[in-house]
Design a protein around this motif. Structure first.
Motif, PDB file in Angstrom:
ATOM      1  N   UNK A 173      62.056  67.542  30.949  1.00 18.28           N
ATOM      2  CA  UNK A 173      61.750  66.546  31.966  1.00 18.28           C
ATOM      3  C   UNK A 173      60.971  65.375  31.401  1.00 18.28           C
ATOM      4  N   UNK A 174      59.987  65.686  30.541  1.00 15.79           N
ATOM      5  CA  UNK A 174      59.191  64.615  29.934  1.00 15.79           C
ATOM      6  C   UNK A 174      60.039  63.750  29.010  1.00 15.79           C
ATOM      7  N   UNK A 175      60.930  64.387  28.238  1.00 13.83           N
ATOM      8  CA  UNK A 175      61.772  63.638  27.312  1.00 13.83           C
ATOM      9  C   UNK A 175      62.790  62.782  28.050  1.00 13.83           C
ATOM     10  N   UNK A 176      63.329  63.290  29.159  1.00 13.54           N
ATOM     11  CA  UNK A 176      64.263  62.483  29.947  1.00 13.54           C
ATOM     12  C   UNK A 176      63.573  61.219  30.437  1.00 13.54           C
ATOM     13  N   UNK A 177      62.337  61.365  30.905  1.00 11.19           N
ATOM     14  CA  UNK A 177      61.597  60.208  31.399  1.00 11.19           C
ATOM     15  C   UNK A 177      61.263  59.228  30.270  1.00 11.19           C
ATOM     16  N   UNK A 178      61.005  59.762  29.063  1.00 12.36           N
ATOM     17  CA  UNK A 178      60.550  58.919  27.961  1.00 12.36           C
ATOM     18  C   UNK A 178      61.689  58.266  27.187  1.00 12.36           C
ATOM     19  N   UNK A 179      62.739  59.047  26.866  1.00 11.08           N
ATOM     20  CA  UNK A 179      63.791  58.535  25.979  1.00 11.08           C
ATOM     21  C   UNK A 179      65.190  58.622  26.570  1.00 11.08           C
ATOM     22  N   UNK A 180      65.330  59.243  27.759  1.00  9.27           N
ATOM     23  CA  UNK A 180      66.637  59.298  28.404  1.00  9.27           C
ATOM     24  C   UNK A 180      67.350  60.615  28.186  1.00  9.27           C
ATOM     25  N   UNK A 181      68.290  60.959  29.082  1.00 11.66           N
ATOM     26  CA  UNK A 181      68.959  62.268  29.022  1.00 11.66           C
ATOM     27  C   UNK A 181      69.856  62.444  27.808  1.00 11.66           C
ATOM     28  N   UNK A 182      70.438  61.367  27.289  1.00 12.03           N
ATOM     29  CA  UNK A 182      71.356  61.506  26.162  1.00 12.03           C
ATOM     30  C   UNK A 182      70.696  62.128  24.944  1.00 12.03           C
ATOM     31  N   UNK A 183      69.473  61.715  24.631  1.00  9.68           N
ATOM     32  CA  UNK A 183      68.770  62.259  23.468  1.00  9.68           C
ATOM     33  C   UNK A 183      68.347  63.709  23.690  1.00  9.68           C
ATOM     34  N   UNK A 184      68.082  64.091  24.927  1.00  7.10           N
ATOM     35  CA  UNK A 184      67.755  65.488  25.221  1.00  7.10           C
ATOM     36  C   UNK A 184      68.991  66.361  25.013  1.00  7.10           C
TER      37      UNK A 184
END
Length: 437
Positions: A173-184
């Motif tokens: 959730x934190x990574x989606x907010x920070x860098x977007x779902x594609x990178x997750x």
């Protein structure tokens, strides 16, 4: 007198791992931690990827269903394949498929070219990989542990899994907010690659060779006989087929609606789910110490609290009470989970573990899509409160019914795993379980 040469010998150094944590077990636990960490982050990322392309809640549901459908369709075949081929090769191949599908998903999202049918297709490939992976992985794990410390090993494994689930969802959730779902999604693909490489190094020299079977259908029939011939096994699977279905409806459909209308929105509901995850970690930690003699009696009694979250949402209770309820439910559900894995380990012959695991998985997920689809119409017909009380009541009824099965009440912890065609050694010689093995 000890010589300097003796002090330098590696064999003199005490092992830092417990005796029950062998090489295969350690590799399997580490790989499962990595994949669970990535996969639970990817669940969050996939939903937001759909929304970012202009999709709505219905589209998110379609993508989720695209994963569940092939999982249900191919689970039994996956179990037969895992008992026919070397399990670690099946696991590595499934990880490779998941890696490729998630990498393609990530590329499409990052490039802005993702369409709904792309996401559904790639998610379906991921579900197919999971259908072949899960029975093989469970069979491999169960066969990697020996002796009377099996329940402790399974508790530590589940603690690692649950910890990764909680951490993966939060981190995702934190990574989606920070860098977007594609990178997750790309990170999840990398996690599958790393875990697959780890599983490729599993040592299978001590695994008994598979005897040639009479074909896929014959293998499935043999697995069914193993499954249906044990009342404690099929009774608990039927119980959880119904319980998992109504819990999925409550968590996926009613929970967010109650949170929106009475608890203050998504954040309190996410907090409650976090407390459930923390409870599962605490329950696994408890089971590293506690070894109930009557495995399934203790485990089944701990399923009754699974009705509490639905009842709490029906009231509805304040957020603090809901968090406490979710934590207790997580603890007790892990008591069942470890007890269940221990029972499978000691009662099912090694060469049939994956097929039995496949029937177990199939029963656990088969009704979930139907239950989530009917949750909305049930709310319209009976009202949300009545539907939630119905969920809680059904869990209590099916759990009480399972306790009527004598083998569920009487199955006792053993010191040795069942071997194909071999005798069963009981840890309680005065009270052997009849009709098993």
């Amino acid at each position: 007198m000890t010589s300097p040469a003796d002090l330098r010998r590696p064999s003199q150094r005490p092992s830092r791992r417990p005796a029950w944590a062998g090489r295969n077990y350690s590799l399997l636990t580490a790989a499962a931690f990595v994949t669970n960490l990535g996969s639970h982050g990817a669940l969050v990322a996939a939903a937001f990827a759909v929304l970012e392309t202009g999709g709505d809640g219905g589209d998110v549901g379609l993508v989720a269903a695209s994963r569940t459908l092939p999982l249900v369709l191919f689970l039994l075949i996956g179990g037969a394949v895992a008992d026919r081929l070397p399990r670690h090769r099946v696991m590595v191949a499934a990880n490779a498929l998941n890696c490729v599908s998630q990498a393609a998903f990530a590329v499409l999202v990052l490039s802005g070219e993702a369409r709904l049918w792309h996401m559904m297709l790639l998610t379906a490939l991921g579900g197919t990989g999971q259908a072949f992976f899960s029975p093989a992985a469970e069979g491999m794990l169960l066969s990697s542990v020996k002796g009377d410390e099996a329940s402790r090993a399974f508790a530590v494994f589940r603690m690692a899994m649950q910890g990764a689930s909680v951490g993966g969802a939060a981190l995702g959730g934190a990574m989606v907010a920070a860098i977007g779902p594609g990178w997750v999604l790309a990170a999840d693909a990398a996690a599958f690659a790393i875990a697959g490489a780890m599983r490729a190094f599993l040592d299978v020299r001590d695994v008994p060779e598979r005897t040639p079977g009479g074909g896929m259908l014959a293998d499935l029939r043999e697995g069914w006989r193993e499954f249906a011939g044990r009342p404690w096994l099929w009774a608990v699977v039927v119980q959880f087929s119904l319980a998992n279905a109504v819990v999925a409806a409550a968590d996926a459909v009613y929970g967010p609606l109650v949170a929106r209308d009475h608890l203050g929105g998504a954040a309190p509901w996410g907090l409650a789910l976090g407390f459930f995850g923390a409870g599962t970690v605490a329950g696994a930690l408890l089971m590293t110490r506690w070894k109930p003699r009557r495995l399934l009696l203790a485990g089944t009694l701990c399923v009754f609290p699974l009705a509490l979250p639905s009842a709490a949402l029906a009231v509805p209770v304040p957020v603090t009470v809901l968090c406490a309820v979710m934590f207790v439910t997580g603890v007790t559900l892990e008591v069942f989970g470890v007890s269940w894995m221990t029972a499978l380990h000691q009662e099912i012959p090694e060469d049939k573990l994956s097929r039995v695991a496949a029937y177990d998985w199939f029963g656990s997920v088969a009704l979930v899509p139907l239950a989530t689809a009917l949750a909305g119409p049930a709310e319209t017909a009976f009202g949300r409160t009545s539907a939630l009380w119905g969920c809680a009541t059904l869990i209590v009824v099916v759990t009480a019914a399972v306790l009527c099965v004598p083998d569920v009440r009487n199955l006792r912890r053993r010191t040795k795993q069942v071997t194909a065609g071999g005798p069963i050694d009981s840890a309680d010689a005065e009270s052997p379980v009849r009709g098993l093995g």
